[in-house]
Design a protein around this motif. Structure first.
Motif, PDB file in Angstrom:
ATOM      1  N   VAL A 150       0.871  -1.171   0.000  1.00 28.34           N
ATOM      2  CA  VAL A 150       0.000   0.000   0.000  1.00 28.34           C
ATOM      3  C   VAL A 150       0.902   1.212   0.000  1.00 28.34           C
ATOM      4  O   VAL A 150       1.773   1.343   0.855  1.00 28.34           O
ATOM      5  CB  VAL A 150      -0.923   0.029   1.239  1.00 28.34           C
ATOM      6  N   CYS A 169       0.896   5.189   0.270  1.00 28.22           N
ATOM      7  CA  CYS A 169       0.074   6.308   0.701  1.00 28.22           C
ATOM      8  C   CYS A 169       0.695   7.602   0.178  1.00 28.22           C
ATOM      9  O   CYS A 169       1.810   7.954   0.554  1.00 28.22           O
ATOM     10  CB  CYS A 169       0.013   6.316   2.226  1.00 28.22           C
ATOM     11  N   ALA A 172      -4.797  -0.651  -7.787  1.00 24.66           N
ATOM     12  CA  ALA A 172      -6.191  -0.497  -7.395  1.00 24.66           C
ATOM     13  C   ALA A 172      -6.321   0.483  -6.247  1.00 24.66           C
ATOM     14  O   ALA A 172      -5.361   0.749  -5.531  1.00 24.66           O
ATOM     15  CB  ALA A 172      -6.754  -1.847  -6.961  1.00 24.66           C
ATOM     16  N   SER A 173      -7.530   0.959  -6.075  1.00 24.61           N
ATOM     17  CA  SER A 173      -7.823   1.772  -4.898  1.00 24.61           C
ATOM     18  C   SER A 173      -7.875   0.843  -3.684  1.00 24.61           C
ATOM     19  O   SER A 173      -7.987  -0.384  -3.812  1.00 24.61           O
ATOM     20  CB  SER A 173      -9.168   2.481  -5.059  1.00 24.61           C
ATOM     21  N   TYR A 174      -7.835   1.422  -2.508  1.00 23.76           N
ATOM     22  CA  TYR A 174      -7.926   0.650  -1.282  1.00 23.76           C
ATOM     23  C   TYR A 174      -9.234  -0.151  -1.260  1.00 23.76           C
ATOM     24  O   TYR A 174      -9.238  -1.338  -0.940  1.00 23.76           O
ATOM     25  CB  TYR A 174      -7.837   1.588  -0.074  1.00 23.76           C
ATOM     26  N   THR A 175     -10.334   0.480  -1.638  1.00 21.60           N
ATOM     27  CA  THR A 175     -11.637  -0.180  -1.636  1.00 21.60           C
ATOM     28  C   THR A 175     -11.639  -1.377  -2.583  1.00 21.60           C
ATOM     29  O   THR A 175     -12.104  -2.466  -2.217  1.00 21.60           O
ATOM     30  CB  THR A 175     -12.751   0.814  -2.027  1.00 21.60           C
ATOM     31  N   GLU A 176     -11.131  -1.203  -3.802  1.00 22.45           N
ATOM     32  CA  GLU A 176     -11.085  -2.314  -4.769  1.00 22.45           C
ATOM     33  C   GLU A 176     -10.239  -3.467  -4.245  1.00 22.45           C
ATOM     34  O   GLU A 176     -10.609  -4.634  -4.397  1.00 22.45           O
ATOM     35  CB  GLU A 176     -10.511  -1.840  -6.097  1.00 22.45           C
ATOM     36  N   GLU A 191      -8.908  -7.104 -13.268  1.00 22.69           N
ATOM     37  CA  GLU A 191      -9.597  -6.005 -13.949  1.00 22.69           C
ATOM     38  C   GLU A 191     -10.953  -6.534 -14.385  1.00 22.69           C
ATOM     39  O   GLU A 191     -11.328  -7.642 -14.072  1.00 22.69           O
ATOM     40  CB  GLU A 191      -8.787  -5.558 -15.178  1.00 22.69           C
TER      41      GLU A 191
END
Length: 176
Positions: free
Chosen positions: A26, A28, A69-73, A148
């Motif tokens: 991750v 940030c 990807a985003s954190y949510t994805e 994807e």
């Protein structure tokens, strides 16, 4: 060029290591400084990056076939992958069929998951379908476990790599 960060760690080396071990990371980033024209332009604090370095990192990730990807994805994929189960497997001399289920809310969690499946001896060419729709076969150099929306499959070293969506219908692997 483009291999060091402010703390001296090679981002290419880090990406290569994480990719080879199938690990996540991750990153940030609070600010992307757009005035940078070289890697040596200082971005500011440890949560900032200059545009030049950021673009080089993204280019390298794309070149390596790494999913960004985003954190949510990422959390949605993680939840789905850990809940997925293969059920109702049927094997004949020319076909293998099964269901992929996850028991989760399909309106929110419906990302393709990547599966590795050791093919029976002599199965060097196959067709993969889910719910009757063929999943495109691509060369192993083009395939990356992609998480994807586009699904694909490939064979490498007797192993079939394919994408399938839990709760989206029967997966059938057919020997050609």
């Amino acid at each position: 060029e483009g291999t060091s960060s402010a703390d001296g760690v090679s981002y290419k080396g880090a990406i290569d290591y994480l990719s080879s071990k199938k690990l996540w990371t991750v990153e940030c980033i609070h600010t992307i400084h757009t005035g940078a024209t070289s890697e040596s332009d200082v971005a500011g604090d440890k949560f900032s990056v200059n545009k030049y370095v950021f673009e080089k990192k993204l280019d390298y990730l794309v070149k390596k076939g790494v999913w960004v990807a985003s954190y949510t994805e990422a959390i949605q994929y993680f939840r789905e992958a850990h809940a997925a189960e293969i059920k109702n497997m049927s094997i004949t001399g020319t076909a293998i069929s099964f269901e992929v289920t996850d028991g989760l809310d399909d309106t929110m969690l419906n990302h393709p998951l990547t599966f590795e499946f050791g093919l029976p001896s002599g199965w060097t060419n196959v067709t993969v379908t889910q719910n009757g729709v063929e999943i495109p076969m691509v060369s192993s150099s083009e395939y990356a476990p992609n998480m994807e929306e586009e699904m694909a499959c490939t064979i490498k070293g007797g192993v079939l790599y394919f994408d399938a969506i839990p709760d989206a219908g029967t997966v059938v692997i057919t020997k050609k």
